[in-house]
Design a protein around this motif. Structure first.
Motif, PDB file in Angstrom:
ATOM      1  N   LEU A   5       2.194   1.199   5.952  1.00 30.20           N
ATOM      2  CA  LEU A   5       2.185   2.573   5.489  1.00 30.20           C
ATOM      3  C   LEU A   5       0.780   3.127   5.338  1.00 30.20           C
ATOM      4  O   LEU A   5       0.522   3.991   4.515  1.00 30.20           O
ATOM      5  N   THR A   6      -0.140   2.594   6.095  1.00 24.82           N
ATOM      6  CA  THR A   6      -1.429   3.250   6.216  1.00 24.82           C
ATOM      7  C   THR A   6      -1.207   4.532   6.992  1.00 24.82           C
ATOM      8  O   THR A   6      -0.129   4.790   7.519  1.00 24.82           O
ATOM      9  N   ARG A   7      -2.268   5.361   7.083  1.00 28.61           N
ATOM     10  CA  ARG A   7      -2.122   6.599   7.855  1.00 28.61           C
ATOM     11  C   ARG A   7      -1.652   6.287   9.282  1.00 28.61           C
ATOM     12  O   ARG A   7      -0.761   6.939   9.813  1.00 28.61           O
ATOM     13  N   ARG A   8      -2.236   5.232   9.885  1.00 31.76           N
ATOM     14  CA  ARG A   8      -1.821   4.867  11.235  1.00 31.76           C
ATOM     15  C   ARG A   8      -0.353   4.430  11.242  1.00 31.76           C
ATOM     16  O   ARG A   8       0.411   4.765  12.131  1.00 31.76           O
ATOM     17  N   GLY A   9       0.029   3.640  10.195  1.00 29.20           N
ATOM     18  CA  GLY A   9       1.408   3.193  10.123  1.00 29.20           C
ATOM     19  C   GLY A   9       2.376   4.339   9.940  1.00 29.20           C
ATOM     20  O   GLY A   9       3.458   4.366  10.518  1.00 29.20           O
ATOM     21  N   PHE A  10       1.950   5.317   9.127  1.00 30.28           N
ATOM     22  CA  PHE A  10       2.786   6.493   8.929  1.00 30.28           C
ATOM     23  C   PHE A  10       3.001   7.226  10.248  1.00 30.28           C
ATOM     24  O   PHE A  10       4.106   7.636  10.583  1.00 30.28           O
ATOM     25  N   LEU A  11       1.938   7.406  10.993  1.00 31.15           N
ATOM     26  CA  LEU A  11       2.048   8.134  12.256  1.00 31.15           C
ATOM     27  C   LEU A  11       2.937   7.390  13.231  1.00 31.15           C
ATOM     28  O   LEU A  11       3.763   7.988  13.925  1.00 31.15           O
ATOM     29  N   THR A 108       9.055   0.333   0.876  1.00 33.44           N
ATOM     30  CA  THR A 108       8.671   0.970  -0.382  1.00 33.44           C
ATOM     31  C   THR A 108       7.644   0.152  -1.168  1.00 33.44           C
ATOM     32  O   THR A 108       6.975   0.685  -2.060  1.00 33.44           O
ATOM     33  N   LEU A 109       7.522  -1.129  -0.851  1.00 34.79           N
ATOM     34  CA  LEU A 109       6.555  -1.972  -1.558  1.00 34.79           C
ATOM     35  C   LEU A 109       5.137  -1.422  -1.470  1.00 34.79           C
ATOM     36  O   LEU A 109       4.327  -1.612  -2.378  1.00 34.79           O
ATOM     37  N   ALA A 110       4.828  -0.736  -0.372  1.00 35.73           N
ATOM     38  CA  ALA A 110       3.460  -0.268  -0.152  1.00 35.73           C
ATOM     39  C   ALA A 110       3.238   1.187  -0.549  1.00 35.73           C
ATOM     40  O   ALA A 110       2.105   1.668  -0.488  1.00 35.73           O
ATOM     41  N   TRP A 111       4.262   1.891  -0.929  1.00 36.53           N
ATOM     42  CA  TRP A 111       4.144   3.336  -1.143  1.00 36.53           C
ATOM     43  C   TRP A 111       3.053   3.705  -2.148  1.00 36.53           C
ATOM     44  O   TRP A 111       2.214   4.566  -1.882  1.00 36.53           O
ATOM     45  N   THR A 112       3.063   3.099  -3.315  1.00 38.09           N
ATOM     46  CA  THR A 112       2.084   3.461  -4.339  1.00 38.09           C
ATOM     47  C   THR A 112       0.672   3.088  -3.899  1.00 38.09           C
ATOM     48  O   THR A 112      -0.284   3.833  -4.144  1.00 38.09           O
ATOM     49  N   ARG A 315      19.317 -12.276  -9.915  1.00 39.18           N
ATOM     50  CA  ARG A 315      19.329 -11.104 -10.807  1.00 39.18           C
ATOM     51  C   ARG A 315      18.087 -10.283 -10.501  1.00 39.18           C
ATOM     52  O   ARG A 315      17.021 -10.838 -10.270  1.00 39.18           O
ATOM     53  N   THR A 316      18.239  -8.971 -10.470  1.00 37.60           N
ATOM     54  CA  THR A 316      17.070  -8.135 -10.206  1.00 37.60           C
ATOM     55  C   THR A 316      17.153  -6.824 -10.987  1.00 37.60           C
ATOM     56  O   THR A 316      18.257  -6.331 -11.273  1.00 37.60           O
ATOM     57  N   TYR A 317      15.992  -6.286 -11.316  1.00 31.70           N
ATOM     58  CA  TYR A 317      15.897  -5.014 -12.027  1.00 31.70           C
ATOM     59  C   TYR A 317      15.280  -3.932 -11.145  1.00 31.70           C
ATOM     60  O   TYR A 317      14.871  -2.888 -11.640  1.00 31.70           O
ATOM     61  N   THR A 318      15.246  -4.179  -9.842  1.00 31.26           N
ATOM     62  CA  THR A 318      14.546  -3.268  -8.928  1.00 31.26           C
ATOM     63  C   THR A 318      15.486  -2.584  -7.940  1.00 31.26           C
ATOM     64  O   THR A 318      15.086  -2.198  -6.854  1.00 31.26           O
ATOM     65  N   LEU A 319      16.745  -2.413  -8.329  1.00 25.89           N
ATOM     66  CA  LEU A 319      17.722  -1.888  -7.372  1.00 25.89           C
ATOM     67  C   LEU A 319      17.503  -0.410  -7.068  1.00 25.89           C
ATOM     68  O   LEU A 319      17.548   0.002  -5.916  1.00 25.89           O
ATOM     69  N   ILE A 320      17.288   0.395  -8.091  1.00 24.21           N
ATOM     70  CA  ILE A 320      16.942   1.807  -7.881  1.00 24.21           C
ATOM     71  C   ILE A 320      15.978   2.230  -8.982  1.00 24.21           C
ATOM     72  O   ILE A 320      16.165   1.894 -10.150  1.00 24.21           O
ATOM     73  N   GLY A 321      14.947   2.941  -8.577  1.00 17.19           N
ATOM     74  CA  GLY A 321      14.023   3.525  -9.528  1.00 17.19           C
ATOM     75  C   GLY A 321      13.743   4.961  -9.139  1.00 17.19           C
ATOM     76  O   GLY A 321      14.085   5.402  -8.033  1.00 17.19           O
ATOM     77  N   PHE A 322      13.132   5.715 -10.045  1.00 16.78           N
ATOM     78  CA  PHE A 322      12.739   7.100  -9.773  1.00 16.78           C
ATOM     79  C   PHE A 322      11.247   7.121  -9.437  1.00 16.78           C
ATOM     80  O   PHE A 322      10.404   6.945 -10.309  1.00 16.78           O
ATOM     81  N   TRP A 323      10.947   7.320  -8.165  1.00 16.19           N
ATOM     82  CA  TRP A 323       9.564   7.410  -7.700  1.00 16.19           C
ATOM     83  C   TRP A 323       9.126   8.875  -7.740  1.00 16.19           C
ATOM     84  O   TRP A 323       9.912   9.769  -7.401  1.00 16.19           O
ATOM     85  N   ILE A 324       7.890   9.132  -8.133  1.00 17.24           N
ATOM     86  CA  ILE A 324       7.355  10.494  -8.144  1.00 17.24           C
ATOM     87  C   ILE A 324       6.369  10.634  -6.985  1.00 17.24           C
ATOM     88  O   ILE A 324       5.443   9.830  -6.837  1.00 17.24           O
ATOM     89  N   SER A 325       6.575  11.639  -6.169  1.00 14.11           N
ATOM     90  CA  SER A 325       5.712  11.873  -5.012  1.00 14.11           C
ATOM     91  C   SER A 325       4.513  12.715  -5.419  1.00 14.11           C
ATOM     92  O   SER A 325       4.480  13.299  -6.517  1.00 14.11           O
ATOM     93  N   PRO A 326       3.505  12.830  -4.545  1.00 14.86           N
ATOM     94  CA  PRO A 326       2.404  13.746  -4.822  1.00 14.86           C
ATOM     95  C   PRO A 326       2.885  15.182  -5.024  1.00 14.86           C
ATOM     96  O   PRO A 326       2.342  15.901  -5.871  1.00 14.86           O
ATOM     97  N   ASN A 327       3.897  15.613  -4.277  1.00 20.77           N
ATOM     98  CA  ASN A 327       4.457  16.945  -4.519  1.00 20.77           C
ATOM     99  C   ASN A 327       5.101  17.024  -5.887  1.00 20.77           C
ATOM    100  O   ASN A 327       4.998  18.031  -6.591  1.00 20.77           O
ATOM    101  N   GLY A 328       5.793  15.937  -6.288  1.00 15.40           N
ATOM    102  CA  GLY A 328       6.421  15.919  -7.605  1.00 15.40           C
ATOM    103  C   GLY A 328       5.416  15.998  -8.726  1.00 15.40           C
ATOM    104  O   GLY A 328       5.682  16.592  -9.783  1.00 15.40           O
TER     105      GLY A 328
END
Length: 429
Positions: A5-11, A108-112, A315-328
């Motif tokens: 998810l670098t800029r190159r990866g995004f493109l 999503t691991l790399a988003w932040t 067991r996991t606690y990472t099934l769904i979370g609320f991520w905030i974007s730069p627009n958010g």
């Protein structure tokens, strides 16, 4: 680890996503529409809203939120498994939604880390919501740099479901707790024309069960190293793979498990064609009432010499979370209202009561209408918890591991070839 998810990866990701896939996935909304710049419009991107467990509760919650906040519009964008891909494409155009509801896994691991979403730790504390979150969930959502990737929300227990009626019919007197007992039970079940353990050997469900079985001989620290590096050469990892291959070739898994999916797995168990399945909470919630009455939940049977003293569960606690974007972050007042509403005790209780969801938040509510989910929640000293590898597997290795999983579930594949397939999945990471 090279992030995709670098800029190159995004493109690269954006160019590979055809309009026929991305735009209809937004339910007719364009990426421009998704990025409504109106400060009085909150855009939420979620996997809830169709047939996903909890969708009716979520949609009803949105209606209540709109009524309580008449000056704030909410646009709800819906995607399934392609949500991460669609979000990344919208982020490249700087037209991403404000809040994203998705699990911590793969892309999503790399988003932040690459700025696709923001660190929410300050917001959690400023809004006084930290005490609402289970400490285990906070730890799971916090990255190595101390950043909180998202507001934790859904969790899941992942035990083994055992159909006692089918086991009884086959003459299996007790739920197996050892590998030898499991193999003996499988033989008796097959003699009655009943599949023993059904599993989606061609998708993520098989990957998780394989990882669980391999950890029979791994401590948590050892498992973390294995799944972070792809080094399956340690004694414990090799013994775990050999245990898996022994069970597979003894006929423990359903026929042609390497081609089954999670949907086919669930169908086989729910129609009582199979006696056992590895079932996360959302699957347990879908078991028909007539099957629930004679189903028990427990752990995966152990082999001699296991590092665990009780059958294992995930067991996991990472099934769904609320991520905030730069627009958010530009509409943070609206986001705060939404997050406070979703974190309210009555809102959380509805997900537990109406949908049988496990939550990463503190709650005294019990899933009374979903007895298998409630039973899984109560599993304590009778089972041992092993590591869910999702947050440790490099994103580039995630899909190759699914391919390796199918190879692994193919009967006759040697333990050495299973190990080679797993390690090969990491070479591009």
């Amino acid at each position: 680890m090279h992030s995709p998810l670098t800029r190159r990866g995004f493109l690269a990701a954006g160019s590979g996503l055809a309009a026929a896939t991305a735009l209809p996935a937004l339910s007719g909304c364009s990426l421009v529409a998704a990025a409504d710049s109106d400060p009085h419009t909150l855009v939420v991107h979620s996997q809830l809203g169709t047939t996903s467990p909890g969708s009716p509760t979520y949609l009803a919650g949105l209606d209540r939120f709109r009524k309580e906040n008449p000056g704030l519009k909410v646009k709800n964008l819906i995607n399934g498994d392609d949500l991460a891909q669609v979000y990344e494409t919208s982020r490249l155009a700087r037209k991403e939604p404000d809040v994203v509801m998705v699990n911590l896994y793969d892309k999503t691991l790399a988003w932040t880390d690459v700025g696709a979403t923001v660190d929410v730790k300050g917001y959690l504390d400023d809004w006084g919501l930290r005490d609402r979150v289970r400490p285990e969930a906070l730890a799971a959502w916090t990255d190595a740099k101390g950043r909180l990737r998202a507001f934790p929300y859904f969790a899941t227990n992942w035990p083994i479901a055992y159909n006692r009626a089918l086991l009884d019919r086959a003459g299996v007197d007790a739920i197996p707790t050892t590998g030898d007992e499991l193999i003996a039970a499988a033989r008796k079940l097959r003699a009655k024309g009943i599949a023993p353990v059904t599993v989606g050997g061609n998708d993520w469900t098989g990957q998780k069960l394989l990882a669980q079985i391999i950890q029979t001989f791994l401590t948590e620290d050892e498992a973390r190293h294995v799944y972070s590096t792809g080094d399956f050469g340690s004694r414990g990892a090799r013994e775990g793979i050999e245990y898996f291959a022994t069970l597979r070739d003894a006929g423990v898994f359903a026929d042609k498990a390497q081609g089954l999916t999670s949907d086919l797995m669930t169908t086989q168990f729910n129609t009582e064609s199979a006696a056992m399945e590895s079932a996360m909470s959302s699957a347990l919630a879908k078991v028909p009432e007539k099957v629930v009455r004679h189903t028990e939940v427990g752990g995966w049977p152990l082999a001699d010499g296991a590092v665990h003293d009780k059958p294992t569960i995930l067991r996991t606690y990472t099934l769904i979370g609320f991520w905030i974007s730069p627009n958010g972050a530009k509409k943070i007042d609206a986001v705060e209202k939404f997050l406070r509403f979703m974190y309210r005790r009555d809102t959380v209780s509805r997900f537990i009561q109406e949908s049988g969801r496990d939550m990463a938040l503190r709650s005294d509510t019990v899933s009374t209408d979903f007895p298998l989910v409630a039973a899984a929640q109560k599993l304590g000293s009778d089972v041992s918890q092993v590591l869910l590898p999702d947050v440790y597997v490099p994103p580039a290795a995630t899909q190759p591991l699914i391919t390796a999983t199918s190879t692994s579930f193919t009967r006759g594949t040697s333990a050495a070839k299973v190990r080679a397939a797993l390690e090969t999945a990491y070479r591009s990471a």
